[in-house]
Design an enzyme around this catalytic site. Structure first.
Site, PDB file in Angstrom:
ATOM      1  N   ASN A  83      45.564   1.442 -26.537  1.00  0.00           N
ATOM      2  CA  ASN A  83      47.257   1.743 -26.583  1.00  0.00           C
ATOM      3  C   ASN A  83      47.374   2.497 -25.329  1.00  0.00           C
ATOM      4  O   ASN A  83      46.460   2.464 -24.292  1.00  0.00           O
ATOM      5  CB  ASN A  83      47.805   2.260 -27.908  1.00  0.00           C
ATOM      6  CG  ASN A  83      48.905   2.192 -28.202  1.00  0.00           C
ATOM      7  OD1 ASN A  83      49.979   2.121 -27.434  1.00  0.00           O
ATOM      8  ND2 ASN A  83      49.322   1.841 -29.297  1.00  0.00           N
ATOM      9  N   ARG A  84      48.618   3.208 -25.285  1.00  0.00           N
ATOM     10  CA  ARG A  84      48.952   4.035 -24.006  1.00  0.00           C
ATOM     11  C   ARG A  84      48.644   5.405 -23.786  1.00  0.00           C
ATOM     12  O   ARG A  84      48.697   6.259 -24.816  1.00  0.00           O
ATOM     13  CB  ARG A  84      50.339   3.573 -23.790  1.00  0.00           C
ATOM     14  CG  ARG A  84      51.049   2.114 -23.584  1.00  0.00           C
ATOM     15  CD  ARG A  84      52.427   1.911 -23.900  1.00  0.00           C
ATOM     16  NE  ARG A  84      52.638   0.489 -23.765  1.00  0.00           N
ATOM     17  CZ  ARG A  84      52.607  -0.318 -24.937  1.00  0.00           C
ATOM     18  NH1 ARG A  84      52.251   0.305 -26.010  1.00  0.00           N
ATOM     19  NH2 ARG A  84      52.909  -1.581 -24.434  1.00  0.00           N
ATOM     20  N   HIS A 109      45.202   0.210 -22.902  1.00  0.00           N
ATOM     21  CA  HIS A 109      44.081  -0.618 -23.375  1.00  0.00           C
ATOM     22  C   HIS A 109      42.858  -0.332 -22.598  1.00  0.00           C
ATOM     23  O   HIS A 109      41.922  -1.407 -22.461  1.00  0.00           O
ATOM     24  CB  HIS A 109      44.219  -1.981 -23.813  1.00  0.00           C
ATOM     25  CG  HIS A 109      45.018  -2.428 -24.957  1.00  0.00           C
ATOM     26  ND1 HIS A 109      45.091  -1.247 -26.006  1.00  0.00           N
ATOM     27  CD2 HIS A 109      46.165  -2.990 -25.126  1.00  0.00           C
ATOM     28  CE1 HIS A 109      46.519  -1.973 -26.716  1.00  0.00           C
ATOM     29  NE2 HIS A 109      46.749  -3.105 -26.128  1.00  0.00           N
ATOM     30  N   HIS A 178      42.415  -6.473 -31.309  1.00  0.00           N
ATOM     31  CA  HIS A 178      43.557  -6.953 -30.927  1.00  0.00           C
ATOM     32  C   HIS A 178      43.704  -8.233 -31.475  1.00  0.00           C
ATOM     33  O   HIS A 178      44.486  -8.925 -30.549  1.00  0.00           O
ATOM     34  CB  HIS A 178      43.854  -6.639 -29.376  1.00  0.00           C
ATOM     35  CG  HIS A 178      45.144  -6.157 -28.991  1.00  0.00           C
ATOM     36  ND1 HIS A 178      46.229  -7.054 -29.333  1.00  0.00           N
ATOM     37  CD2 HIS A 178      45.821  -5.449 -28.143  1.00  0.00           C
ATOM     38  CE1 HIS A 178      47.395  -6.623 -28.736  1.00  0.00           C
ATOM     39  NE2 HIS A 178      47.343  -5.667 -28.307  1.00  0.00           N
ATOM     40  N   ALA A 179      43.359  -8.575 -32.518  1.00  0.00           N
ATOM     41  CA  ALA A 179      43.710 -10.116 -32.841  1.00  0.00           C
ATOM     42  C   ALA A 179      45.206 -10.182 -33.114  1.00  0.00           C
ATOM     43  O   ALA A 179      45.974  -9.231 -33.640  1.00  0.00           O
ATOM     44  CB  ALA A 179      42.855 -10.359 -34.122  1.00  0.00           C
ATOM     45  N   TYR A 180      45.678 -11.379 -32.784  1.00  0.00           N
ATOM     46  CA  TYR A 180      47.113 -11.994 -32.914  1.00  0.00           C
ATOM     47  C   TYR A 180      46.780 -12.992 -34.106  1.00  0.00           C
ATOM     48  O   TYR A 180      46.443 -13.957 -34.129  1.00  0.00           O
ATOM     49  CB  TYR A 180      47.519 -12.512 -31.865  1.00  0.00           C
ATOM     50  CG  TYR A 180      47.942 -11.729 -30.592  1.00  0.00           C
ATOM     51  CD1 TYR A 180      49.254 -11.599 -30.232  1.00  0.00           C
ATOM     52  CD2 TYR A 180      46.999 -11.089 -29.814  1.00  0.00           C
ATOM     53  CE1 TYR A 180      49.521 -10.802 -29.125  1.00  0.00           C
ATOM     54  CE2 TYR A 180      47.279  -9.895 -28.920  1.00  0.00           C
ATOM     55  CZ  TYR A 180      48.573 -10.121 -28.484  1.00  0.00           C
ATOM     56  OH  TYR A 180      48.930  -9.150 -27.332  1.00  0.00           O
ATOM     57  N   ASP A 245      56.900  -2.824 -31.661  1.00  0.00           N
ATOM     58  CA  ASP A 245      55.449  -2.320 -30.913  1.00  0.00           C
ATOM     59  C   ASP A 245      55.298  -1.015 -31.394  1.00  0.00           C
ATOM     60  O   ASP A 245      55.358  -0.038 -30.363  1.00  0.00           O
ATOM     61  CB  ASP A 245      55.592  -2.950 -29.627  1.00  0.00           C
ATOM     62  CG  ASP A 245      54.227  -2.682 -28.983  1.00  0.00           C
ATOM     63  OD1 ASP A 245      53.523  -2.252 -29.289  1.00  0.00           O
ATOM     64  OD2 ASP A 245      54.249  -2.851 -27.415  1.00  0.00           O
ATOM     65  N   GLN A 281      49.168   0.297 -35.371  1.00  0.00           N
ATOM     66  CA  GLN A 281      50.120  -0.434 -34.540  1.00  0.00           C
ATOM     67  C   GLN A 281      50.673  -1.700 -34.865  1.00  0.00           C
ATOM     68  O   GLN A 281      49.685  -2.638 -35.213  1.00  0.00           O
ATOM     69  CB  GLN A 281      49.662  -0.320 -32.919  1.00  0.00           C
ATOM     70  CG  GLN A 281      50.660  -0.791 -31.913  1.00  0.00           C
ATOM     71  CD  GLN A 281      51.264   0.432 -31.499  1.00  0.00           C
ATOM     72  OE1 GLN A 281      51.101   1.564 -31.665  1.00  0.00           O
ATOM     73  NE2 GLN A 281      52.545   0.151 -30.614  1.00  0.00           N
ATOM     74  N   GLU A 309      46.994  -3.303 -35.532  1.00  0.00           N
ATOM     75  CA  GLU A 309      45.918  -2.652 -34.841  1.00  0.00           C
ATOM     76  C   GLU A 309      45.534  -1.212 -35.361  1.00  0.00           C
ATOM     77  O   GLU A 309      46.368  -0.266 -35.343  1.00  0.00           O
ATOM     78  CB  GLU A 309      46.191  -2.683 -33.520  1.00  0.00           C
ATOM     79  CG  GLU A 309      46.428  -3.759 -32.494  1.00  0.00           C
ATOM     80  CD  GLU A 309      47.407  -3.649 -31.365  1.00  0.00           C
ATOM     81  OE1 GLU A 309      46.589  -3.010 -30.244  1.00  0.00           O
ATOM     82  OE2 GLU A 309      48.531  -4.108 -31.331  1.00  0.00           O
TER      83      GLU A 309
END
Length: 344
Positions: A83-84, A109, A178-180, A245, A281, A309
């Protein structure tokens, strides 16, 4: 019983340091998952629908080349800090550290070359695989030599991901995968017919660069109230949301607990997320724009996948009232997330 196989997936380009990328195939009666030694990437995850038909439910690429080019962290373990981090800056023990800015004014990330872009050392286990690496002091601007172990184990319909780390200098750390996902099968057009629920009474509002403002806001009466399952497309419309998000704040407990569920009624596929982490997330693939071609040359469009996440809260290193983000020498970072797949 889980079957574990390993095979060569490809060769890293010389400018990326070369090296062989291996693929590890974990297979049970109901789930088959393929994981790469590059970035600990979940490249394939096949699970059954209610008729017993397998489909791959994660976005990604058919070849290594896709993963070595720029992509939105498909399936990867991200770190040292997921994340940020606001302005890519933080202070530890009176010393300020500056990270690479790779997401507007912020660091995202792990920076320019995070954990997702490096080769890990694998060790095959009876029911899975353990990946290890040392992130050296100063890598991407972070302090301390950090030893990291990421272990994937498969048991029936349950994929467990355990993250462990030790450091010789105090450092922020926040690891996630971070799987979609698209439970209709990757390459399906959108996720609007998915039902989503998240066990969170509060969430973190963000500024226009996606950094939490510091407020911990109640979900009650807002579009962020996902405590009861919602059909995603209708929910986004109802609340005029462009997508999610955002970090959802989980009950503060070190114990394993059920925190989210996704279900695709047309196929019956469902996924439960259990974790020891303080946040999750929820991201609805807002930045996918059809320009990336994935498996089977399918264009991945906006809202064609979601991420859940499990992690610490974003920018926690700069927000003292957020859960602790620092790992100190002599301590161990140890978190597990369980993804449980079934069909009904």
């Amino acid at each position: 019983m889980t079957e574990v196989k390993r095979e060569v997936f490809g060769q890293m380009p010389q400018e990326e340091g070369g090296g062989v990328v291996e693929k590890f195939i974990l297979k049970s009666d109901s789930v088959k998952v393929e994981i790469l030694s590059l970035g600990c990437i979940i490249a394939t995850l096949e699970t059954k629908d209610r008729d017993g038909e397998f489909s791959d439910v994660v976005l990604g690429f058919d070849t290594l080349e896709g993963y070595t080019k720029k992509h939105p962290f498909f399936g990867a373990v991200v770190g040292r800090v997921a994340n940020r981090i606001a302005k890519g800056r933080f202070t530890v023990d009176g010393k300020e550290y500056q990270l690479f800015l790779n997401n507007g004014p912020n660091s995202l990330h792990g920076g320019a070359r995070g954990f997702d872009k490096v080769l890990w050392s694998p060790q095959v286990l009876p029911n899975g695989v353990c990946f290890f690496r040392v992130s050296p002091d100063g890598e991407e601007g972070y302090p301390g030599d950090l030893k990291v172990w990421v272990t994937y184990t498969l048991s029936g319909g349950e994929l467990a991901i355990n993250y462990r780390a030790q450091t010789n200098k105090t450092t922020p750390i926040n690891l996630t995968n971070h799987a979609y996902f698209n439970l209709a099968g990757q390459g399906s057009w959108d996720i609007y017919d998915h039902e989503i629920s998240i066990e969170a009474d509060s969430y973190l509002p963000v500024d226009n660069t996606k950094i939490p403002t510091g407020e911990v806001a109640t979900v009650q009466g807002t579009g962020f109230d996902l405590r009861q399952p919602v059909e995603l497309g209708k929910h986004l419309q109802k609340f005029h949301l462009d997508g999610f998000d955002h970090n959802f704040c989980l009950q503060q407990a070190e114990a394993q607990r059920l925190v989210a569920r996704a279900r695709h009624p047309p196929t019956g596929r469902a996924m439960e997320v259990h974790t020891t982490q303080p946040g999750i997330q929820f991201y609805t693939g807002n930045n996918l724009d059809g320009s990336l071609k994935g498996k089977g040359a399918v264009a991945y469009c906006k809202h064609s996948a979601f991420c859940l996440e499990t992690q610490n809260w974003p920018d926690a290193v700069n927000k003292p009232h957020f859960p602790n983000a620092l790992l100190r020498p002599g301590e161990e970072y140890n978190h597990t997330t369980w993804l449980v797949f079934n069909a009904a």
